[in-house]
Motif scaffolding. Structure first.
Motif, PDB file in Angstrom:
ATOM      1  N   PRO A 301      30.477  38.402  36.273  1.00  0.00           N
ATOM      2  CA  PRO A 301      31.738  38.042  35.622  1.00  0.00           C
ATOM      3  C   PRO A 301      32.639  37.185  36.508  1.00  0.00           C
ATOM      4  O   PRO A 301      33.342  36.300  35.999  1.00  0.00           O
ATOM      5  CB  PRO A 301      32.397  39.395  35.354  1.00  0.00           C
ATOM      6  CG  PRO A 301      31.276  40.359  35.300  1.00  0.00           C
ATOM      7  CD  PRO A 301      30.245  39.850  36.250  1.00  0.00           C
ATOM      8  N   GLU A 303      31.685  34.905  38.652  1.00  0.00           N
ATOM      9  CA  GLU A 303      31.157  33.555  38.513  1.00  0.00           C
ATOM     10  C   GLU A 303      31.543  32.963  37.152  1.00  0.00           C
ATOM     11  O   GLU A 303      31.996  31.823  37.055  1.00  0.00           O
ATOM     12  CB  GLU A 303      29.634  33.637  38.649  1.00  0.00           C
ATOM     13  CG  GLU A 303      28.969  32.308  38.685  1.00  0.00           C
ATOM     14  CD  GLU A 303      27.452  32.455  38.828  1.00  0.00           C
ATOM     15  OE1 GLU A 303      26.883  33.364  38.203  1.00  0.00           O
ATOM     16  OE2 GLU A 303      26.868  31.648  39.564  1.00  0.00           O
ATOM     17  N   ALA A 304      31.418  33.799  36.114  1.00  0.00           N
ATOM     18  CA  ALA A 304      31.672  33.307  34.762  1.00  0.00           C
ATOM     19  C   ALA A 304      33.131  32.905  34.590  1.00  0.00           C
ATOM     20  O   ALA A 304      33.425  31.856  34.015  1.00  0.00           O
ATOM     21  CB  ALA A 304      31.298  34.371  33.728  1.00  0.00           C
ATOM     22  N   ILE A 305      34.053  33.723  35.091  1.00  0.00           N
ATOM     23  CA  ILE A 305      35.473  33.403  34.917  1.00  0.00           C
ATOM     24  C   ILE A 305      35.831  32.195  35.778  1.00  0.00           C
ATOM     25  O   ILE A 305      36.590  31.319  35.354  1.00  0.00           O
ATOM     26  CB  ILE A 305      36.368  34.612  35.288  1.00  0.00           C
ATOM     27  CG1 ILE A 305      35.972  35.852  34.479  1.00  0.00           C
ATOM     28  CG2 ILE A 305      37.843  34.282  35.098  1.00  0.00           C
ATOM     29  CD1 ILE A 305      36.542  35.966  33.124  1.00  0.00           C
ATOM     30  N   GLN A 314      43.578  34.488  38.859  1.00  0.00           N
ATOM     31  CA  GLN A 314      43.135  34.895  37.525  1.00  0.00           C
ATOM     32  C   GLN A 314      41.737  35.496  37.577  1.00  0.00           C
ATOM     33  O   GLN A 314      41.431  36.428  36.847  1.00  0.00           O
ATOM     34  CB  GLN A 314      43.155  33.686  36.581  1.00  0.00           C
ATOM     35  CG  GLN A 314      44.552  33.254  36.194  1.00  0.00           C
ATOM     36  CD  GLN A 314      44.549  31.952  35.413  1.00  0.00           C
ATOM     37  OE1 GLN A 314      43.744  31.063  35.664  1.00  0.00           O
ATOM     38  NE2 GLN A 314      45.452  31.845  34.453  1.00  0.00           N
ATOM     39  N   ARG A 317      42.184  38.963  38.642  1.00  0.00           N
ATOM     40  CA  ARG A 317      42.793  39.777  37.589  1.00  0.00           C
ATOM     41  C   ARG A 317      41.812  40.087  36.456  1.00  0.00           C
ATOM     42  O   ARG A 317      41.798  41.184  35.923  1.00  0.00           O
ATOM     43  CB  ARG A 317      44.026  39.049  37.051  1.00  0.00           C
ATOM     44  CG  ARG A 317      44.624  39.602  35.775  1.00  0.00           C
ATOM     45  CD  ARG A 317      45.164  41.009  35.973  1.00  0.00           C
ATOM     46  NE  ARG A 317      45.609  41.568  34.705  1.00  0.00           N
ATOM     47  CZ  ARG A 317      44.806  42.142  33.833  1.00  0.00           C
ATOM     48  NH1 ARG A 317      43.524  42.219  34.078  1.00  0.00           N
ATOM     49  NH2 ARG A 317      45.289  42.639  32.703  1.00  0.00           N
ATOM     50  N   TYR A 318      40.994  39.107  36.073  1.00  0.00           N
ATOM     51  CA  TYR A 318      40.150  39.307  34.891  1.00  0.00           C
ATOM     52  C   TYR A 318      38.712  39.700  35.199  1.00  0.00           C
ATOM     53  O   TYR A 318      38.028  40.230  34.337  1.00  0.00           O
ATOM     54  CB  TYR A 318      40.185  38.060  33.988  1.00  0.00           C
ATOM     55  CG  TYR A 318      41.492  38.011  33.250  1.00  0.00           C
ATOM     56  CD1 TYR A 318      41.659  38.707  32.061  1.00  0.00           C
ATOM     57  CD2 TYR A 318      42.594  37.361  33.787  1.00  0.00           C
ATOM     58  CE1 TYR A 318      42.876  38.730  31.418  1.00  0.00           C
ATOM     59  CE2 TYR A 318      43.813  37.377  33.151  1.00  0.00           C
ATOM     60  CZ  TYR A 318      43.945  38.066  31.961  1.00  0.00           C
ATOM     61  OH  TYR A 318      45.145  38.116  31.332  1.00  0.00           O
ATOM     62  N   ALA A 319      38.228  39.427  36.402  1.00  0.00           N
ATOM     63  CA  ALA A 319      36.832  39.765  36.687  1.00  0.00           C
ATOM     64  C   ALA A 319      36.708  40.905  37.692  1.00  0.00           C
ATOM     65  O   ALA A 319      35.769  41.679  37.626  1.00  0.00           O
ATOM     66  CB  ALA A 319      36.083  38.536  37.200  1.00  0.00           C
ATOM     67  N   PRO A 322      39.292  44.650  36.381  1.00  0.00           N
ATOM     68  CA  PRO A 322      38.716  45.549  35.368  1.00  0.00           C
ATOM     69  C   PRO A 322      37.495  46.311  35.885  1.00  0.00           C
ATOM     70  O   PRO A 322      37.177  47.371  35.385  1.00  0.00           O
ATOM     71  CB  PRO A 322      38.305  44.604  34.226  1.00  0.00           C
ATOM     72  CG  PRO A 322      39.023  43.353  34.459  1.00  0.00           C
ATOM     73  CD  PRO A 322      39.282  43.252  35.927  1.00  0.00           C
ATOM     74  N   GLN A 323      36.831  45.747  36.884  1.00  0.00           N
ATOM     75  CA  GLN A 323      35.645  46.430  37.393  1.00  0.00           C
ATOM     76  C   GLN A 323      35.987  47.538  38.371  1.00  0.00           C
ATOM     77  O   GLN A 323      35.221  48.490  38.513  1.00  0.00           O
ATOM     78  CB  GLN A 323      34.714  45.427  38.096  1.00  0.00           C
ATOM     79  CG  GLN A 323      34.052  44.471  37.140  1.00  0.00           C
ATOM     80  CD  GLN A 323      32.873  43.774  37.801  1.00  0.00           C
ATOM     81  OE1 GLN A 323      31.902  44.389  38.185  1.00  0.00           O
ATOM     82  NE2 GLN A 323      32.975  42.469  37.931  1.00  0.00           N
TER      83      GLN A 323
END
Ligand SMILES: Nc1ncnc2c1ncn2[C@@H]1O[C@H](COP(=O)(O)OP(=O)(O)OP(=O)(O)O)[C@@H](O)[C@H]1O
Ligand SMILES: [Mg+2]
Lengths: 396, 256
Positions: A301, A303-305, A314, A317-319, A322-323
């Protein structure tokens, strides 16, 4: 179907059965030696378990009748001035004529004399106690009585050997005979013990909360330093990683109870020492768990974000968040729960909380009060255990 | 908006441990093409894809997207350019504990003011856009579901919706169907095909099965040990070429 017959085995190579092999015998011998020594060194003495039952019985009995509720206590008291020295007159402490009355054949008596005490006007069908009070006000129980339907009683006491007052004064006077009838009235109320235990249990829970909170604040930054995938990228980082992990491992291995003793020396007896002990131990435990969590995050995630053109903040914050946040919360609640359990014993070494009064009750043989504390601890720990399990299940 | 053009010139990648993953790779992709990259495991497909959006820094060579040399861009400029390059992964790479909607919305982060997005606040119209993209991949009813509760095919469709949030002009799909069953593979690839045909998005897609490559690709590139060993139209790959790419012992497996 024909059963398969195993081919005859060569008899030359027939090994000894497993239980006769040298290795096995050595193992048995070794284990025997270990346990024999262990038995001796720990002074295992099974008969003592039986002999000791009479000591533990009152405690076990009181465990099922903890001191939790009480009623208001009403007291009726009458005093009479006495003297054990024929040369000195007793004082006059005349009770009000309307109330209960106490009388003795003579108010001037001698140590060891038998004295017939009668009373009237007390609470009917009550029970009471007679005390001998010395010149400095210390009562000594000299008898008990039950009043009849009219509130009267008669009982014979022996005048005790008591402190007679200072050398200079008129020695032997200023003695008093005290009759006290007590009875309970009014509704059931939480007992003093229960209130005290309640207060201390709350202190315990908060002790654990403060210790855990301090630990979280310190463990989060440290855990990033202790995560291999983030820190150990160059020689300096590897050194930092190594030191952080070593700190975690060493500190974790010191029992909080021992830390509490150290901190009571440092900051004095009381809950603060307990907070520090739990905090230090929990920093190590949480730090290690957090680091391992950070090490095990899925890089996918991230890498994806990053590939969407998001900024590094960001991405975190987003990858990343949450983990790691849900497992962090789960660990932390579990740690708090463990800390509540630990803080109950930390009081035993003076670190505050309910353990402190539990130890006092036990030392003073106040088993019913001790039982109250034991039950309170059990209930609170079980409740938090349940609560933390529920929350953890929700979060993860 | 039409798709981006892509030009790769003498691209090489040597990893710090000395592995040569790409060796002097050059090719061009015209806007709106659906190019399939095939090659054995370890031939450098993933490395090539990641050099194109600079998730991996190429060792040498140049990559042009719409004639902009992306290897010369600063980090901030590259980030801005990445917004128009969607990427789809074999392992879907969703944030498993977050909702499907949050996963889709995160595709839009590059366009949003950084501070608002940090508190998980997305403007109304972005949420509408996310729902529209979820409808496009056929799973609007899953918006509030946690991503890890979806099937593999559904997760990949969330991955596509996330890429669509970027309004991409180029999509890099790194073995998007390698962990899916044949039927689901087709359904996912058909979504990519539709984006390519309807929206004109240029697609660069790594695939393992030659049959899928033939079915969906308008052009095929073949990598072998980091080198480009073949490029052409699907119909031209015969038995001989196949053995060249995959080795003498390979047998072609049909996937339908
Ligand atoms: N981070 C890395 N460090 C060192 N070597 C790497 C790294 N990533 C990949 N490689 C090597 O580079 C070569 C190409 O890898 P790459 O992942 O690009 O292949 P691929 O074609 O995508 O394979 P697959 O089909 O298995 O995904 C392989 O030999 C691989 O071992
Ligand atoms: Mg790959």
């Amino acid at each position: 179907m024909t059963p398969e017959v195993a081919p005859a085995r060569a008899t030359v190579l027939q090994p000894r059965p497993w239980f006769a092999s040298t290795k096995f015998l050595l193992l048995v011998f070794g284990l025997l030696a270990v346990y024999a020594y262990g038995w001796r060194v720990t002074k295992i003495d099974l008969p003592e378990l039986l002999k000791g039952t009479k000591f533990v019985r009152p405690f076990v009995v009181d465990l099922v009748r903890p001191d939790v509720v009480s009623r208001d206590v009403q007291i009726q008291e009458v005093q009479l001035g006495m003297s054990v020295n024929a040369a000195v007159a007793p004082e006059d402490v005349a009770p009000p004529a309307s109330g209960p009355q106490l009388s003795v054949p003579t108010r001037v008596t001698a140590v060891g004399a038998q004295l017939q005490v009668t009373g009237r006007g007390f609470r009917p069908n009550g029970s009471g106690t007679l005390f001998w009070v010395n010149p400095i006000g210390n009562p000594q129980q000299v008898g008990t009585f039950h009043t009849d339907a009219t509130g009267a009683f008669a009982v014979t006491i022996t005048v005790p050997e008591v402190f007679r007052g200072p050398e200079s004064g008129p020695r032997g006077a200023q003695q008093r005979l005290l009759a006290r009838v007590t009875w309970e009235t009014g509704p059931l109320r939480p007992s003093k013990t229960l209130l005290l235990v309640g207060e201390k249990i709350i202190e315990t829970v908060f002790l654990a909360l403060m210790g855990t909170t301090i630990a979280i604040v310190a463990a989060i930054p440290l855990s990033f330093l202790g995560a291999k995938n983030l820190t150990a990228k160059n020689p300096l980082g590897t050194t930092i990683y190594f030191f952080t992990r070593t700190f975690f491992n060493v500190t974790r291995s010191i029992e909080p109870l021992i830390l509490a003793i150290v901190f009571t020396v440092w900051v004095g007896l009381g809950p603060f020492a307990g907070v520090l002990a739990l905090a230090l131990h929990s920093v190590a435990v949480l730090g290690k768990l957090y680091s391992e969590q950070i090490e095990s995050i899925d890089p996918g995630p991230i890498e994806a974000i990053a590939a969407t053109g998001a900024s590094p903040l960001q991405v975190v914050r987003y990858a990343v968040v949450p983990q790691i946040v849900p497992p962090f919360i789960a660990f932390t609640i579990y740690r708090w729960d463990t800390n509540v359990r630990m803080s109950t014993v930390i009081g035993f070494v003076g670190g505050g909380g309910v353990g402190f009064i539990l130890q006092q009750y036990i030392n003073l043989l106040q088993y019913r009060q001790a039982a109250t504390a034991v039950w309170a601890i059990t209930l609170v720990v079980a409740a938090l255990d349940y609560l933390s399990a529920v929350v953890r299940e929700r979060v993860v | 908006m039409k798709g981006a053009s892509l030009k790769v010139e003498h691209l090489s990648k040597i990893y710090p441990d000395g592995t040569v993953a790409l060796r002097d790779v050059s090719f061009e992709v015209a806007p709106g093409q659906f190019v399939v990259i095939i090659g054995l495991s370890g031939s450098g497909k993933s490395t090539l894809m990641r050099c194109i959006n600079r998730l991996i820094e190429p060792t040498s060579g140049k990559v042009y997207i719409d004639d902009i040399d992306i290897t010369a861009l600063s980090v901030a400029e590259m980030r801005r350019l990445r917004r128009s390059i969607g990427m789809i992964f074999q392992q879907f790479n969703l944030v498993k504990r977050s909702s499907v909607l949050t996963n889709v919305l995160s595709g839009r982060l590059g366009y949003l003011p950084p501070w608002w997005s940090l508190i998980n606040h997305f403007p109304r119209d972005e949420v509408d856009r996310a729902m529209a993209n979820l409808r496009r991949v056929g799973i609007p009813e899953k918006a509030r579901t946690r991503a890890d509760q979806l099937s593999g095919g559904q997760q990949q469709r969330v991955g596509i919706a996330r890429a669509l949030m970027q309004e991409p002009r180029l999509i890099l799909a790194d073995e998007p169907v390698a962990s899916l069953d044949p039927a689901t593979s087709h359904s996912v690839l058909r979504y990519l095909e539709e984006l390519n045909k309807k929206d004109g998005i240029t697609v660069l897609c790594a695939l393992h099965f030659l049959s899928l490559a033939r079915r969906y690709g308008s052009r095929i590139l073949a990598l072998k040990a980091g080198q480009l060993v073949y490029q052409g139209v699907p119909a031209d790959i015969d038995e001989r070429r196949f053995k060249e790419i995959y080795g003498e012992d390979a047998v072609e497996v049909e996937i339908t």
